[in-house]
Scaffold this motif. Structure first.
Motif, PDB file in Angstrom:
ATOM      1  N   ALA A  80      42.558  36.167  46.469  1.00  0.00           N
ATOM      2  CA  ALA A  80      42.679  37.097  45.341  1.00  0.00           C
ATOM      3  C   ALA A  80      42.980  36.355  44.043  1.00  0.00           C
ATOM      4  N   ALA A  81      43.852  35.352  44.113  1.00  0.00           N
ATOM      5  CA  ALA A  81      44.183  34.572  42.920  1.00  0.00           C
ATOM      6  C   ALA A  81      42.956  33.826  42.407  1.00  0.00           C
ATOM      7  N   ASN A  82      42.202  33.244  43.317  1.00  0.00           N
ATOM      8  CA  ASN A  82      41.000  32.502  42.932  1.00  0.00           C
ATOM      9  C   ASN A  82      39.933  33.410  42.332  1.00  0.00           C
ATOM     10  N   GLU A  83      39.972  34.681  42.702  1.00  0.00           N
ATOM     11  CA  GLU A  83      39.007  35.651  42.168  1.00  0.00           C
ATOM     12  C   GLU A  83      39.554  36.375  40.933  1.00  0.00           C
ATOM     13  N   ASN A  84      40.679  35.899  40.419  1.00  0.00           N
ATOM     14  CA  ASN A  84      41.291  36.473  39.216  1.00  0.00           C
ATOM     15  C   ASN A  84      41.646  37.950  39.408  1.00  0.00           C
ATOM     16  N   LEU A  85      42.213  38.272  40.560  1.00  0.00           N
ATOM     17  CA  LEU A  85      42.599  39.643  40.867  1.00  0.00           C
ATOM     18  C   LEU A  85      44.092  39.883  40.721  1.00  0.00           C
ATOM     19  N   ASP A 103      52.480  30.646  44.619  1.00  0.00           N
ATOM     20  CA  ASP A 103      51.346  30.124  43.876  1.00  0.00           C
ATOM     21  C   ASP A 103      51.838  29.275  42.715  1.00  0.00           C
ATOM     22  N   ALA A 104      51.186  28.148  42.481  1.00  0.00           N
ATOM     23  CA  ALA A 104      51.613  27.233  41.419  1.00  0.00           C
ATOM     24  C   ALA A 104      51.506  27.867  40.043  1.00  0.00           C
ATOM     25  N   ARG A 105      50.675  28.891  39.914  1.00  0.00           N
ATOM     26  CA  ARG A 105      50.496  29.567  38.629  1.00  0.00           C
ATOM     27  C   ARG A 105      51.138  30.946  38.615  1.00  0.00           C
TER      28      ARG A 105
END
Length: 330
Positions: A80-85, A103-105
Motif C-alpha cells: 500500500a505504501a509503495n502504491e501511494n495509498l 515504515d521508514a517514511r
C-alpha cells in the motif's frame, strides 16, 4: 458494519471511518475506551480481511471511503505504501517503535507482533511432543486429510505463512517452495472460508491441526476454553508485524490521527497484552506491566527478507491458487 454515534453534549462533531481486520473481541475492548475519551467522534467500523482492505483502499484511491486502516500484514502495508495509498504521518509514539517494525517514511506502524505457529487440538493430541514440532513435519504423509487450513488468499496471516514457506526453500527459484506447498495441499482436508469456520472444524475434531497465529491460539485456548494449544516451530516462526496507518487523502484525517495515537497508549497496549495476548511493538512499555505469558515467551524469528516477501507475495499466491490448491492429491 458497526456505527458508534457521537455524543452531542459538547464540542463539534467529527466522523471516523475505520477499515479493520480485527475481530469483535478486539474492537469491543478498544472502542468503548476511545468513545469515552473522544465522545464527539462518530465512528463507523467496517470489518473485512486484511487483503480485502488492501483491495478496497486500492479501488477507492480516487475517492477514499475510509480514514484509518487497522490491522494487516507488513507485506500488505508495504504494498500500500509503495502504491501511494497511505499518508506519511509521524504519530506521537513514533520514536518508541523500533525501525524494523515501521515504515521508514512513517506511512505505517506495527501495532503488534504475530508469530505464526502450529495450532493443534489437544483432545486429539494430548501429548504436546506428539504434535508436529517444525514446519517440515506437517508434510508427513501420516497427516493426509488431517489438516484444516484457513482459505489463503483472503487472509494476511495465511499469505504470510505460505510466502514464508516458499522463501525458506529459496526465493530466487520458488519451485522448491511450490513443491513444498503441493505436499501440504495433499495433506489438507479442507480450506475453511474464514477463521471462525477453521476454528469450529478444528474444535469438532475434523482435523488434527492448522497453521495460524499465536495470539488467536491463546485467545481460543484461554478466553474461550477451546481444546487448542500451539507448537512454536523449532526452526523459527515468521513473526508478522501487524500494522496500522492513515489512508491517503482521508476525509477525516484529524480524527484518524487521534485514534492512531490512542491505539498505542502504553496502558492500552499492556491491557491488550493481558486480555487479548497481543505482543506490543513499543519498546518503552514497562515489563512490570506485561503479563506472565509474554515474559516467558522466546520469540525466535524465521529469517526472512520482508521486502522480497512483499514484492513476490502476489505472484507466489496467484501461482498457489491457480496451480496448487486442490491439486496435491491428484
Amino acid at each position: 458494519m458497526i456505527i458508534l454515534p457521537a455524543c452531542s453534549s459538547s464540542g463539534g462533531k467529527e466522523k471516523l471511518v475505520i477499515y479493520t481486520a480485527r475481530d469483535n473481541n478486539v474492537t469491543d475492548v478498544v472502542m468503548p475506551k476511545f468513545k469515552e475519551k473522544y465522545p464527539n467522534i462518530e465512528v463507523e467500523i467496517m470489518m473485512m480481511g486484511a487483503q480485502q482492505i488492501l483491495e478496497r483502499v486500492r479501488g477507492e484511491k480516487a475517492n477514499p471511503g475510509g480514514d484509518f486502516w487497522w490491522g494487516g500484514t507488513q507485506s500488505a502495508f508495504m504494498t500500500a505504501a509503495n502504491e501511494n495509498l497511505l499518508e506519511s504521518i509521524k504519530p506521537s509514539f513514533g520514536d518508541k517503535v523500533p525501525a524494523q517494525y515501521k515504515d521508514a517514511r512513517d506511512r505505517w506502524y506495527g501495532e503488534m507482533l504475530l508469530p505464526e505457529v502450529i495450532m493443534y487440538n489437544t483432545d486429539l493430541i494430548p501429548n504436546k511432543a506428539d504434535a508436529p514440532q517444525d514446519w517440515d513435519d506437517v508434510l508427513d504423509p501420516k497427516y493426509k486429510d488431517k489438516i484444516i487450513i484457513r482459505d489463503v488468499l483472503a487472509s494476511g496471516t495465511m499469505r504470510t505463512i505460505y510466502s514464508a514457506m516458499i522463501y525458506r526453500q529459496g526465493p530466487d527459484n520458488p519451485q522448491k517452495g511450490y513443491d513444498w506447498l503441493m505436499k501440504l495441499d495433499a495433506n489438507t482436508k479442507e480450506y475453511a472460508a474464514d477463521p471462525t469456520q477453521m476454528q469450529l472444524k478444528l474444535a469438532r475434531q475434523e482435523g488434527l491441526f492448522t497453521l495460524w497465529n499465536l495470539q488467536d491460539v491463546m485467545l481460543q485456548k484461554v478466553n474461550l476454553k477451546q481444546p487448542f494449544d500451539f507448537i512454536y516451530p523449532k526452526s523459527g516462526a515468521p513473526i508478522l508485524v501487524d500494522g496500522v496507518g492513515v489512508i491517503k487523502d482521508a476525509k477525516n484525517k484529524d480524527a484518524a490521527v487521534k485514534f492512531y495515537n490512542f491505539l498505542f497508549e502504553p496502558a492500552l497496549r499492556a491491557e491488550m497484552a493481558e486480555k487479548l495476548f497481543q505482543i506490543p511493538t513499543r519498546d518503552d512499555i514497562s515489563k512490570d506491566t506485561l503479563p506472565a505469558w509474554l515474559k516467558g515467551l522466546e520469540l525466535k524469528p524465521l529469517e526472512l527478507d520482508w521486502n522480497v516477501m512483499s514484492t513476490k507475495e502476489k505472484e507466489w499466491m496467484t501461482y498457489w491458487s491457480e496451480k496448487i490448491k486442490g491439486k496435491g492429491k491428484k
